[in-house]
Enzyme design. Structure first.
Site, short mmCIF file in Angstrom:
data_model
loop_
_atom_site.label_atom_id
_atom_site.label_comp_id
_atom_site.label_asym_id
_atom_site.label_seq_id
_atom_site.Cartn_x
_atom_site.Cartn_y
_atom_site.Cartn_z
N GLY A 46 -3.56 -28.55 -10.19
CA GLY A 46 -3.49 -27.46 -9.21
C GLY A 46 -4.90 -26.93 -9.07
O GLY A 46 -5.84 -27.71 -8.94
N GLU A 47 -5.04 -25.64 -9.17
CA GLU A 47 -6.36 -25.03 -9.08
C GLU A 47 -6.59 -24.25 -10.38
O GLU A 47 -5.91 -23.25 -10.63
CB GLU A 47 -6.38 -24.11 -7.84
CG GLU A 47 -7.67 -23.39 -7.62
CD GLU A 47 -8.89 -24.31 -7.58
OE1 GLU A 47 -8.83 -25.37 -6.91
OE2 GLU A 47 -9.88 -23.97 -8.25
N SER A 48 -7.52 -24.74 -11.17
CA SER A 48 -7.64 -24.19 -12.54
C SER A 48 -8.03 -22.72 -12.57
O SER A 48 -7.60 -21.99 -13.46
CB SER A 48 -8.63 -25.03 -13.35
OG SER A 48 -9.89 -25.04 -12.72
N CYS A 78 -5.33 -32.84 -15.06
CA CYS A 78 -6.29 -32.41 -14.03
C CYS A 78 -6.67 -30.94 -14.23
O CYS A 78 -7.38 -30.63 -15.19
CB CYS A 78 -5.71 -32.72 -12.66
SG CYS A 78 -7.00 -32.88 -11.42
N ARG A 105 -16.04 -29.90 -13.35
CA ARG A 105 -15.01 -29.77 -12.29
C ARG A 105 -15.45 -30.48 -11.02
O ARG A 105 -16.64 -30.55 -10.72
CB ARG A 105 -14.79 -28.29 -11.96
CG ARG A 105 -14.05 -27.53 -13.02
CD ARG A 105 -13.81 -26.11 -12.55
NE ARG A 105 -12.96 -26.06 -11.38
CZ ARG A 105 -12.88 -25.02 -10.57
NH1 ARG A 105 -13.60 -23.95 -10.77
NH2 ARG A 105 -12.06 -25.04 -9.54
N ILE A 134 -7.40 -36.61 -7.97
CA ILE A 134 -7.47 -35.72 -6.80
C ILE A 134 -8.39 -34.55 -7.14
O ILE A 134 -8.06 -33.72 -7.99
CB ILE A 134 -6.07 -35.18 -6.43
CG1 ILE A 134 -5.09 -36.34 -6.20
CG2 ILE A 134 -6.16 -34.28 -5.19
CD1 ILE A 134 -3.64 -35.91 -6.08
N ARG A 135 -9.53 -34.52 -6.47
CA ARG A 135 -10.55 -33.51 -6.81
C ARG A 135 -10.64 -33.34 -8.33
O ARG A 135 -10.62 -32.23 -8.88
CB ARG A 135 -10.23 -32.16 -6.13
CG ARG A 135 -10.43 -32.22 -4.61
CD ARG A 135 -10.01 -30.94 -3.92
NE ARG A 135 -10.74 -29.77 -4.39
CZ ARG A 135 -11.99 -29.47 -4.08
NH1 ARG A 135 -12.69 -30.26 -3.30
NH2 ARG A 135 -12.57 -28.38 -4.52
N HIS A 170 -3.37 -37.88 -12.37
CA HIS A 170 -2.02 -37.33 -12.16
C HIS A 170 -0.93 -38.36 -12.46
O HIS A 170 -0.39 -38.98 -11.54
CB HIS A 170 -1.87 -36.89 -10.69
CG HIS A 170 -2.59 -35.63 -10.36
ND1 HIS A 170 -1.99 -34.40 -10.34
CD2 HIS A 170 -3.89 -35.43 -10.06
CE1 HIS A 170 -2.87 -33.47 -10.02
NE2 HIS A 170 -4.03 -34.06 -9.84
N GLU A 172 2.06 -37.89 -13.11
CA GLU A 172 3.35 -37.46 -12.55
C GLU A 172 3.51 -37.92 -11.10
O GLU A 172 4.61 -37.84 -10.54
CB GLU A 172 3.50 -35.93 -12.66
CG GLU A 172 2.74 -35.09 -11.64
CD GLU A 172 1.24 -35.00 -11.89
OE1 GLU A 172 0.73 -35.68 -12.81
OE2 GLU A 172 0.56 -34.27 -11.15
#
Ligand code: GLN
Length: 194
Positions: A46-48, A78, A105, A134-135, A170, A172
């Site tokens: 997600g967004e850490s 991630c 990051r 992903i990023r 990822h 998942e």
């Protein structure tokens, strides 16, 4: 086996589905009370910075850190890997700091925001694991007590330190459940030990 998936933000549903497919009981963790009976926890991508802030806002930061220090297995993917790291290059964002690693990051730059790569992860057997990045962050350096489980392009992308596991990709988002099963084995081992 009861596994929690931190469900404040990010890709928690996919982890939940994968764990259910592996036969686990799964709790979406949003409150302290959800932590009580957990055998293990996944911190999703997600967004850490957001996840770190929400952990504090929802009074989950300290309780999760304590459970981890007391031996509960935690797996970060991630953004989850960033949250578990002790050091984050050029950032003072909130993190649990449970793993002795330094992460970078958004490390692959704009042109390659997302990519897929076959990874050799020896504990999973001979068949490569398809890593979806992903990023993604990568791990720049680790202290000696950290085991390196996978690298891509000379960069560390999966590590384990005792009851903590993290990866930059990822798992998942694939239908290959081998990484989740590896984590569940860690949870099982911790349960038998305690
Ligand atoms: N770039 C995100 C961060 O720094 C991580 C991306 C992800 O979890 N897919 O938090």
């Amino acid at each position: 086996m009861l596994i929690g998936v931190l469900a404040l933000q990010g890709a928690f549903r996919e982890h939940k589905q994968m764990l259910e497919k592996c036969g686990c009981e799964v709790v979406e963790v949003r409150k302290n009370i959800h932590l009580e009976k957990l055998d293990g926890l996944i911190i999703p991508g997600g967004e850490s910075t957001t996840i770190g802030k929400l952990l504090e806002d929802w009074d989950l930061f300290q309780p999760i850190k304590e459970r981890g220090l007391n031996g509960m297995p935690i797996f970060g993917t991630c953004a989850g890997m960033i949250i578990l790291a002790k050091n984050i290059v050029d950032s003072d964002q909130k993190r649990l700091g449970l793993m002795d690693v330094e992460v970078v990051r958004n490390a692959y730059g704009r042109q390659v925001d997302s990519f897929e790569a076959d990874l050799e992860i020896s504990v999973l057997g001979e068949k490569p694991f398809r890593g979806i990045f992903i990023r993604a962050p990568y791990i720049k350096s680790v202290e000696p007590q950290v085991g390196i489980m996978a690298e891509h392009d000379g960069k560390i992308v999966m590590v384990r330190q005792g009851n903590f596991l993290s990866c930059a990709f990822h798992p998942e988002l694939t239908d290959d459940d081998r990484v989740h099963r590896y984590f569940l084995q860690m949870v099982n081992d911790a349960k038998n030990y305690n």
